[in-house]
Write a protein that holds these residues in place. Sequence first.
Motif, short mmCIF file in Angstrom:
data_model
loop_
_atom_site.label_atom_id
_atom_site.label_comp_id
_atom_site.label_asym_id
_atom_site.label_seq_id
_atom_site.Cartn_x
_atom_site.Cartn_y
_atom_site.Cartn_z
N MET A 1 -127.37 102.44 -63.49
CA MET A 1 -125.81 102.56 -63.12
C MET A 1 -125.04 102.11 -64.42
N THR A 3 -120.73 101.85 -65.29
CA THR A 3 -119.50 101.64 -64.77
C THR A 3 -118.38 101.54 -65.79
N THR A 40 -118.29 104.95 -61.57
CA THR A 40 -119.60 104.51 -61.67
C THR A 40 -120.60 105.97 -61.67
N ARG A 42 -124.85 107.21 -62.13
CA ARG A 42 -126.24 106.86 -61.81
C ARG A 42 -127.14 107.77 -62.81
N ASP A 43 -128.05 107.23 -63.48
CA ASP A 43 -129.04 108.20 -64.30
C ASP A 43 -130.11 107.51 -64.38
N ARG A 44 -131.31 108.33 -64.75
CA ARG A 44 -132.76 107.82 -64.69
C ARG A 44 -133.22 108.26 -66.05
#
Length: 96
Positions: A1, A3, A40, A42-44
């Motif tokens: 995550m 931000t 915000t 989200r990435d993997r």
Amino acid sequence: MLTTWIQSPISQEINYQLRRGGKVITQGKRQVPVGRSRLTFRDRASKPGTIQYSVHVQAAGQDPVMENNTAKVLVGVQGPKPIACLSAIDPRLLSV
């Protein structure tokens, strides 16, 4: 995550763009109020190592300080951890 905080002098629409390395992984538009707003993401990670992210915002309206529209961060990613899988053994099987 990840931000990012946006400080806007007026209520306005902004364009945003998130990059991993030099590649755009998401972009869009968002209405922000006067003051602080949060974006915000989200990435993997696909593999261990250090990943550079950058977020760039561009105001559709006035922007008194255009030099502060980009933020960068480095994220360290560790690889998978080895696991020891143990199971209970019937002690009668160990007797010889």
